[in-house]
Design an enzyme around this catalytic site. Sequence first.
Site, PDB file in Angstrom:
ATOM      1  N   THR A  11       0.825  -1.200   0.000  1.00  0.00           N
ATOM      2  CA  THR A  11       0.000   0.000   0.000  1.00  0.00           C
ATOM      3  C   THR A  11       0.860   1.251   0.000  1.00  0.00           C
ATOM      4  O   THR A  11       1.985   1.240   0.511  1.00  0.00           O
ATOM      5  CB  THR A  11      -0.955   0.040   1.214  1.00  0.00           C
ATOM      6  OG1 THR A  11      -1.783   1.209   1.115  1.00  0.00           O
ATOM      7  CG2 THR A  11      -0.192   0.108   2.532  1.00  0.00           C
ATOM      8  N   LYS A  12       0.296   2.316  -0.589  1.00  0.00           N
ATOM      9  CA  LYS A  12       0.922   3.639  -0.523  1.00  0.00           C
ATOM     10  C   LYS A  12       0.040   4.595   0.265  1.00  0.00           C
ATOM     11  O   LYS A  12       0.122   5.806   0.089  1.00  0.00           O
ATOM     12  CB  LYS A  12       1.129   4.194  -1.938  1.00  0.00           C
ATOM     13  CG  LYS A  12       2.275   3.525  -2.686  1.00  0.00           C
ATOM     14  CD  LYS A  12       2.465   4.215  -4.024  1.00  0.00           C
ATOM     15  CE  LYS A  12       3.590   3.575  -4.810  1.00  0.00           C
ATOM     16  NZ  LYS A  12       3.614   4.060  -6.195  1.00  0.00           N
ATOM     17  N   ASN A  13      -0.833   4.026   1.090  1.00  0.00           N
ATOM     18  CA  ASN A  13      -1.738   4.843   1.892  1.00  0.00           C
ATOM     19  C   ASN A  13      -1.216   4.867   3.339  1.00  0.00           C
ATOM     20  O   ASN A  13      -1.198   3.845   4.018  1.00  0.00           O
ATOM     21  CB  ASN A  13      -3.151   4.241   1.822  1.00  0.00           C
ATOM     22  CG  ASN A  13      -4.157   5.009   2.651  1.00  0.00           C
ATOM     23  OD1 ASN A  13      -3.897   5.363   3.794  1.00  0.00           O
ATOM     24  ND2 ASN A  13      -5.315   5.268   2.068  1.00  0.00           N
ATOM     25  N   GLU A  44      -2.270  -1.128 -11.591  1.00  0.00           N
ATOM     26  CA  GLU A  44      -3.509  -0.499 -12.056  1.00  0.00           C
ATOM     27  C   GLU A  44      -4.681  -1.194 -11.376  1.00  0.00           C
ATOM     28  O   GLU A  44      -4.865  -2.404 -11.540  1.00  0.00           O
ATOM     29  CB  GLU A  44      -3.633  -0.626 -13.584  1.00  0.00           C
ATOM     30  CG  GLU A  44      -4.573   0.403 -14.152  1.00  0.00           C
ATOM     31  CD  GLU A  44      -4.962   0.090 -15.604  1.00  0.00           C
ATOM     32  OE1 GLU A  44      -6.020   0.584 -16.036  1.00  0.00           O
ATOM     33  OE2 GLU A  44      -4.214  -0.646 -16.268  1.00  0.00           O
ATOM     34  N   ASP A  73      -7.653  -3.685  -0.383  1.00  0.00           N
ATOM     35  CA  ASP A  73      -8.441  -2.795  -1.233  1.00  0.00           C
ATOM     36  C   ASP A  73      -9.741  -2.531  -0.506  1.00  0.00           C
ATOM     37  O   ASP A  73     -10.409  -3.450  -0.042  1.00  0.00           O
ATOM     38  CB  ASP A  73      -8.698  -3.385  -2.622  1.00  0.00           C
ATOM     39  CG  ASP A  73      -9.097  -2.279  -3.602  1.00  0.00           C
ATOM     40  OD1 ASP A  73      -8.267  -1.392  -3.869  1.00  0.00           O
ATOM     41  OD2 ASP A  73     -10.257  -2.272  -4.074  1.00  0.00           O
ATOM     42  N   PHE A 171      -8.479   8.335   8.455  1.00  0.00           N
ATOM     43  CA  PHE A 171      -8.111   8.925   7.165  1.00  0.00           C
ATOM     44  C   PHE A 171      -9.312   8.816   6.235  1.00  0.00           C
ATOM     45  O   PHE A 171     -10.372   8.315   6.625  1.00  0.00           O
ATOM     46  CB  PHE A 171      -6.889   8.202   6.573  1.00  0.00           C
ATOM     47  CG  PHE A 171      -7.141   6.760   6.190  1.00  0.00           C
ATOM     48  CD1 PHE A 171      -7.459   6.422   4.889  1.00  0.00           C
ATOM     49  CD2 PHE A 171      -7.072   5.740   7.135  1.00  0.00           C
ATOM     50  CE1 PHE A 171      -7.707   5.089   4.536  1.00  0.00           C
ATOM     51  CE2 PHE A 171      -7.299   4.422   6.800  1.00  0.00           C
ATOM     52  CZ  PHE A 171      -7.617   4.087   5.486  1.00  0.00           C
ATOM     53  N   GLY A 172      -9.140   9.297   5.025  1.00  0.00           N
ATOM     54  CA  GLY A 172     -10.175   9.115   4.000  1.00  0.00           C
ATOM     55  C   GLY A 172     -11.530   9.689   4.397  1.00  0.00           C
ATOM     56  O   GLY A 172     -11.642  10.833   4.830  1.00  0.00           O
ATOM     57  N   TYR A 173     -12.550   8.854   4.282  1.00  0.00           N
ATOM     58  CA  TYR A 173     -13.919   9.289   4.535  1.00  0.00           C
ATOM     59  C   TYR A 173     -14.299   9.225   6.024  1.00  0.00           C
ATOM     60  O   TYR A 173     -15.459   9.479   6.372  1.00  0.00           O
ATOM     61  CB  TYR A 173     -14.896   8.422   3.723  1.00  0.00           C
ATOM     62  CG  TYR A 173     -14.719   8.531   2.223  1.00  0.00           C
ATOM     63  CD1 TYR A 173     -15.322   9.567   1.510  1.00  0.00           C
ATOM     64  CD2 TYR A 173     -13.953   7.614   1.516  1.00  0.00           C
ATOM     65  CE1 TYR A 173     -15.169   9.676   0.131  1.00  0.00           C
ATOM     66  CE2 TYR A 173     -13.787   7.711   0.133  1.00  0.00           C
ATOM     67  CZ  TYR A 173     -14.396   8.744  -0.547  1.00  0.00           C
ATOM     68  OH  TYR A 173     -14.245   8.861  -1.908  1.00  0.00           O
ATOM     69  N   HIS A 199     -14.112  -2.197   9.300  1.00  0.00           N
ATOM     70  CA  HIS A 199     -14.017  -3.127   8.173  1.00  0.00           C
ATOM     71  C   HIS A 199     -12.613  -3.737   8.095  1.00  0.00           C
ATOM     72  O   HIS A 199     -12.441  -4.925   7.890  1.00  0.00           O
ATOM     73  CB  HIS A 199     -14.354  -2.376   6.888  1.00  0.00           C
ATOM     74  CG  HIS A 199     -13.615  -1.074   6.699  1.00  0.00           C
ATOM     75  ND1 HIS A 199     -13.471  -0.143   7.704  1.00  0.00           N
ATOM     76  CD2 HIS A 199     -12.940  -0.561   5.640  1.00  0.00           C
ATOM     77  CE1 HIS A 199     -12.769   0.877   7.258  1.00  0.00           C
ATOM     78  NE2 HIS A 199     -12.428   0.643   6.005  1.00  0.00           N
TER      79      HIS A 199
HETATM   80  O1  LIG Z   1      -4.276   1.232  -3.049  1.00  0.00           O
HETATM   81  P1  LIG Z   1      -3.453   1.626  -1.858  1.00  0.00           P
HETATM   82  O2  LIG Z   1      -2.039   1.984  -2.204  1.00  0.00           O
HETATM   83  O3  LIG Z   1      -3.541   0.618  -0.737  1.00  0.00           O
HETATM   84  O4  LIG Z   1      -4.072   2.991  -1.216  1.00  0.00           O
HETATM   85  P2  LIG Z   1      -5.451   3.700  -1.629  1.00  0.00           P
HETATM   86  O5  LIG Z   1      -5.630   4.873  -0.748  1.00  0.00           O
HETATM   87  O6  LIG Z   1      -5.466   3.948  -3.106  1.00  0.00           O
HETATM   88  O7  LIG Z   1      -6.509   2.599  -1.218  1.00  0.00           O
HETATM   89  P3  LIG Z   1      -7.684   1.953  -2.084  1.00  0.00           P
HETATM   90  O8  LIG Z   1      -7.300   1.853  -3.504  1.00  0.00           O
HETATM   91  O9  LIG Z   1      -8.059   0.692  -1.354  1.00  0.00           O
HETATM   92  O10 LIG Z   1      -8.852   3.000  -1.948  1.00  0.00           O
HETATM   93  C1  LIG Z   1      -9.510   3.110  -0.735  1.00  0.00           C
HETATM   94  C2  LIG Z   1     -10.379   4.350  -0.693  1.00  0.00           C
HETATM   95  O11 LIG Z   1     -11.375   4.185   0.305  1.00  0.00           O
HETATM   96  C3  LIG Z   1     -11.118   5.036   1.407  1.00  0.00           C
HETATM   97  N1  LIG Z   1     -11.037   4.226   2.621  1.00  0.00           N
HETATM   98  C4  LIG Z   1     -10.602   2.939   2.735  1.00  0.00           C
HETATM   99  N2  LIG Z   1     -10.553   2.552   4.012  1.00  0.00           N
HETATM  100  C5  LIG Z   1     -10.953   3.615   4.736  1.00  0.00           C
HETATM  101  C6  LIG Z   1     -11.075   3.852   6.110  1.00  0.00           C
HETATM  102  O12 LIG Z   1     -10.732   2.946   7.014  1.00  0.00           O
HETATM  103  N3  LIG Z   1     -11.515   5.051   6.496  1.00  0.00           N
HETATM  104  C7  LIG Z   1     -11.820   6.004   5.606  1.00  0.00           C
HETATM  105  N4  LIG Z   1     -11.708   5.875   4.288  1.00  0.00           N
HETATM  106  C8  LIG Z   1     -11.276   4.683   3.849  1.00  0.00           C
HETATM  107  C9  LIG Z   1      -9.742   5.652   1.174  1.00  0.00           C
HETATM  108  O13 LIG Z   1      -9.688   6.964   1.638  1.00  0.00           O
HETATM  109  C10 LIG Z   1      -9.586   5.584  -0.320  1.00  0.00           C
HETATM  110  O14 LIG Z   1     -10.157   6.727  -0.914  1.00  0.00           O
HETATM  111 MG   LIG Z   2      -5.464   2.392  -4.444  1.00  0.00          MG
END
Ligand SMILES: O=P(O)(O)OP(=O)(O)OP(=O)(O)OC[C@H]1O[C@@H](n2cnc3c(O)ncnc32)[C@H](O)[C@@H]1O
Ligand SMILES: [Mg+2]
Length: 217
Positions: A11-13, A44, A73, A171-173, A199
């Site tokens: 992952t890059k997250n 991809e 994912d 993070f994210g949403y 999740h």
């Molecule tokens: O593919 P990698 O490199 O792992 O990193 P990514 O950020 O692109 O990860 P995904 O392709 O799996 O996309 C996941 C999306 O869903 C969101 N997401 C996933 N898990 C989350 C969480 O625990 N809380 C909030 N948002 C989440 C996240 O912010 C991303 O926009």
């Molecule tokens: Mg991704």
Amino acid sequence: MRQGDTIVVATKNAGKVREFAHAFGKLGLQVVSMFDYPNLPDVEEDGLTFAENARKKAKTIADALGQPVLADDSGLEVAALDGAPGVYSARYSGAGATDERNNAKLVEALSAAADKRPDAKDTLADGARLLSDARFVCALALYDPASGKYTEAEGYVAGRIIDKPRGSGGFGYDPLFWLPQYGRAMAELTTEEKQAISHRGGALQQLLGRMELASNG
Ligand SMILES: O=P(O)(O)OP(=O)(O)OP(=O)(O)OC[C@H]1O[C@@H](n2cnc3c(O)ncnc32)[C@H](O)[C@@H]1O
Ligand SMILES: [Mg+2]
């Protein structure tokens, strides 16, 4: 896996890395991610399901490194958007998407339609509107290039989307994901608390059980 072993997560997250490091750290395992390897191939993410994308990320990076790799994912499925953004969650706001832009787009997409729906009438004490039911989904895939085998798991958590962000964790949403049974948004939980209900935490627990079975059998 033994104490002191290192797990590679494809992952890059940075948010995911933090959560995996926390969970595996409790088991005495180190986590490294794609941030630690400069020359890995790009993956991809063109699968139609979370599981498909997780498998692809794990296999691509595991084949490149010649060792087992775990991939995640994940994404958000919103009822009022018929399950969108789903596997497109990371790119929801288009090229150059950021968490902030994705969140802004989500509130915009839901606010317009919210007045017409009975499930969007509720508000929180601070006046934030509950815009739709939603769930987070996390698919995990561990690929071992020596055996060519996958170990997989999936986790879910249900909540509701609010129209004003809350909290600074996760993070994210997470700031828009309201958990009615806890009276807090996901971003208002500590990493430990999020792990216990999320999740990702659920998927990881399931995966660990399956890995144990795989190594015992
Ligand atoms: O593919 P990698 O490199 O792992 O990193 P990514 O950020 O692109 O990860 P995904 O392709 O799996 O996309 C996941 C999306 O869903 C969101 N997401 C996933 N898990 C989350 C969480 O625990 N809380 C909030 N948002 C989440 C996240 O912010 C991303 O926009
Ligand atoms: Mg991704």
